[in-house]
Design a protein around this motif. Sequence first.
Motif, PDB file in Angstrom:
ATOM      1  N   ASP A  36     101.209  35.152   7.717  1.00 30.96           N
ATOM      2  CA  ASP A  36     101.143  34.636   9.090  1.00 30.96           C
ATOM      3  C   ASP A  36     102.477  34.814   9.816  1.00 30.96           C
ATOM      4  O   ASP A  36     102.789  34.077  10.735  1.00 30.96           O
ATOM      5  CB  ASP A  36     100.725  33.164   9.082  1.00 30.96           C
ATOM      6  N   GLY A  37     103.275  35.792   9.378  1.00 34.16           N
ATOM      7  CA  GLY A  37     104.546  36.060  10.035  1.00 34.16           C
ATOM      8  C   GLY A  37     105.592  34.989   9.847  1.00 34.16           C
ATOM      9  O   GLY A  37     106.574  34.930  10.595  1.00 34.16           O
ATOM     10  N   GLN A  38     105.415  34.144   8.842  1.00 29.30           N
ATOM     11  CA  GLN A  38     106.349  33.031   8.624  1.00 29.30           C
ATOM     12  C   GLN A  38     107.789  33.498   8.409  1.00 29.30           C
ATOM     13  O   GLN A  38     108.724  32.789   8.740  1.00 29.30           O
ATOM     14  CB  GLN A  38     105.906  32.179   7.423  1.00 29.30           C
ATOM     15  N   ARG A  39     107.967  34.677   7.833  1.00 26.76           N
ATOM     16  CA  ARG A  39     109.310  35.171   7.533  1.00 26.76           C
ATOM     17  C   ARG A  39     109.816  36.180   8.575  1.00 26.76           C
ATOM     18  O   ARG A  39     110.833  36.812   8.388  1.00 26.76           O
ATOM     19  CB  ARG A  39     109.332  35.823   6.158  1.00 26.76           C
ATOM     20  N   ILE A  40     109.087  36.304   9.669  1.00 26.96           N
ATOM     21  CA  ILE A  40     109.431  37.266  10.710  1.00 26.96           C
ATOM     22  C   ILE A  40     110.208  36.551  11.818  1.00 26.96           C
ATOM     23  O   ILE A  40     109.692  35.612  12.429  1.00 26.96           O
ATOM     24  CB  ILE A  40     108.163  37.927  11.297  1.00 26.96           C
ATOM     25  N   PRO A  41     111.435  36.981  12.093  1.00 29.99           N
ATOM     26  CA  PRO A  41     112.200  36.352  13.188  1.00 29.99           C
ATOM     27  C   PRO A  41     111.516  36.585  14.534  1.00 29.99           C
ATOM     28  O   PRO A  41     110.817  37.590  14.729  1.00 29.99           O
ATOM     29  CB  PRO A  41     113.557  37.064  13.147  1.00 29.99           C
ATOM     30  N   ASP A  42     111.728  35.662  15.455  1.00 30.79           N
ATOM     31  CA  ASP A  42     111.091  35.774  16.769  1.00 30.79           C
ATOM     32  C   ASP A  42     111.386  37.105  17.438  1.00 30.79           C
ATOM     33  O   ASP A  42     110.489  37.734  18.002  1.00 30.79           O
ATOM     34  CB  ASP A  42     111.532  34.627  17.684  1.00 30.79           C
ATOM     35  N   GLU A  43     112.622  37.568  17.372  1.00 26.92           N
ATOM     36  CA  GLU A  43     112.952  38.827  18.047  1.00 26.92           C
ATOM     37  C   GLU A  43     112.178  40.009  17.458  1.00 26.92           C
ATOM     38  O   GLU A  43     111.870  40.974  18.167  1.00 26.92           O
ATOM     39  CB  GLU A  43     114.458  39.116  18.030  1.00 26.92           C
ATOM     40  N   GLU A  44     111.793  39.913  16.178  1.00 27.50           N
ATOM     41  CA  GLU A  44     111.048  41.010  15.555  1.00 27.50           C
ATOM     42  C   GLU A  44     109.593  41.040  16.002  1.00 27.50           C
ATOM     43  O   GLU A  44     109.061  42.092  16.347  1.00 27.50           O
ATOM     44  CB  GLU A  44     111.136  40.923  14.036  1.00 27.50           C
ATOM     45  N   TRP A  45     108.927  39.880  16.017  1.00 23.03           N
ATOM     46  CA  TRP A  45     107.523  39.902  16.452  1.00 23.03           C
ATOM     47  C   TRP A  45     107.430  40.207  17.948  1.00 23.03           C
ATOM     48  O   TRP A  45     106.514  40.909  18.385  1.00 23.03           O
ATOM     49  CB  TRP A  45     106.753  38.646  16.065  1.00 23.03           C
ATOM     50  N   ILE A  46     108.394  39.705  18.721  1.00 19.99           N
ATOM     51  CA  ILE A  46     108.393  39.987  20.152  1.00 19.99           C
ATOM     52  C   ILE A  46     108.566  41.493  20.382  1.00 19.99           C
ATOM     53  O   ILE A  46     107.832  42.106  21.158  1.00 19.99           O
ATOM     54  CB  ILE A  46     109.486  39.167  20.871  1.00 19.99           C
ATOM     55  N   SER A  47     109.533  42.105  19.684  1.00 16.20           N
ATOM     56  CA  SER A  47     109.754  43.554  19.806  1.00 16.20           C
ATOM     57  C   SER A  47     108.517  44.338  19.390  1.00 16.20           C
ATOM     58  O   SER A  47     108.118  45.295  20.057  1.00 16.20           O
ATOM     59  CB  SER A  47     110.942  43.994  18.958  1.00 16.20           C
ATOM     60  N   HIS A  48     107.918  43.931  18.283  1.00 18.51           N
ATOM     61  CA  HIS A  48     106.720  44.611  17.784  1.00 18.51           C
ATOM     62  C   HIS A  48     105.626  44.620  18.857  1.00 18.51           C
ATOM     63  O   HIS A  48     105.006  45.653  19.127  1.00 18.51           O
ATOM     64  CB  HIS A  48     106.225  43.927  16.510  1.00 18.51           C
ATOM     65  N   GLY A  49     105.391  43.464  19.451  1.00 23.21           N
ATOM     66  CA  GLY A  49     104.370  43.383  20.481  1.00 23.21           C
ATOM     67  C   GLY A  49     104.725  44.186  21.718  1.00 23.21           C
ATOM     68  O   GLY A  49     103.898  44.931  22.244  1.00 23.21           O
ATOM     69  N   LEU A  50     105.943  44.058  22.172  1.00 27.91           N
ATOM     70  CA  LEU A  50     106.353  44.771  23.380  1.00 27.91           C
ATOM     71  C   LEU A  50     106.302  46.283  23.185  1.00 27.91           C
ATOM     72  O   LEU A  50     105.983  47.017  24.126  1.00 27.91           O
ATOM     73  CB  LEU A  50     107.751  44.328  23.817  1.00 27.91           C
ATOM     74  N   ASP A  51     106.599  46.750  21.971  1.00 27.07           N
ATOM     75  CA  ASP A  51     106.499  48.183  21.691  1.00 27.07           C
ATOM     76  C   ASP A  51     105.067  48.687  21.857  1.00 27.07           C
ATOM     77  O   ASP A  51     104.844  49.875  22.083  1.00 27.07           O
ATOM     78  CB  ASP A  51     106.997  48.502  20.278  1.00 27.07           C
ATOM     79  N   ARG A  52     104.097  47.797  21.754  1.00 27.87           N
ATOM     80  CA  ARG A  52     102.682  48.144  21.913  1.00 27.87           C
ATOM     81  C   ARG A  52     102.139  47.724  23.274  1.00 27.87           C
ATOM     82  O   ARG A  52     100.945  47.753  23.517  1.00 27.87           O
ATOM     83  CB  ARG A  52     101.880  47.488  20.790  1.00 27.87           C
ATOM     84  N   LEU A  53     103.061  47.261  24.131  1.00 26.49           N
ATOM     85  CA  LEU A  53     102.729  46.775  25.477  1.00 26.49           C
ATOM     86  C   LEU A  53     101.905  45.499  25.446  1.00 26.49           C
ATOM     87  O   LEU A  53     101.130  45.209  26.374  1.00 26.49           O
ATOM     88  CB  LEU A  53     102.031  47.865  26.313  1.00 26.49           C
ATOM     89  N   TRP A  54     102.065  44.698  24.397  1.00 25.93           N
ATOM     90  CA  TRP A  54     101.429  43.393  24.298  1.00 25.93           C
ATOM     91  C   TRP A  54     102.400  42.352  24.852  1.00 25.93           C
ATOM     92  O   TRP A  54     103.576  42.332  24.491  1.00 25.93           O
ATOM     93  CB  TRP A  54     101.097  43.043  22.854  1.00 25.93           C
TER      94      TRP A  54
END
Length: 128
Positions: A36-54
């Motif tokens: 559930d992304g528990q070990r993923i820093p906020d900047e990483e999930w945000i970047s991941h989404g933005l790279d996909r235009l989410w």
Amino acid sequence: MRPEFFLDRNFGRRVAEELQVRGWVVHRIADVFPEDGQRIPDEEWISHGLDRLWVPLTKDGRIKTRDREIRPVLQRAAVLFYLDNQQLRSSEMVQRLDSHRSAIYEAVEKGGPAAYAVRQHGVEKTWP
């Protein structure tokens, strides 16, 4: 074209499912990252989404005040939305987001960089 949203882990499955039923296009962290992304820093999930235009959607408005976490939004001239009340029940979160859908879509269309609070009575730009 309808925007797609990337929901922070703190929304849970129920909010995502209810938004989808109402016609929103949403992606959950749990569908992308293990545990559930528990070990993923906020900047990483945000970047991941933005790279996909989410468009990132969170309950943590403090993200806009932390340089590392807001940097992906700034670098991509993107927008981020957050609920201004972290104590809402799932049904209240869905109702609040859906009742302000047109304002949210308009803010996405304007572009950024920007962070918006989704409040009970509207959507307000709070950063920069």
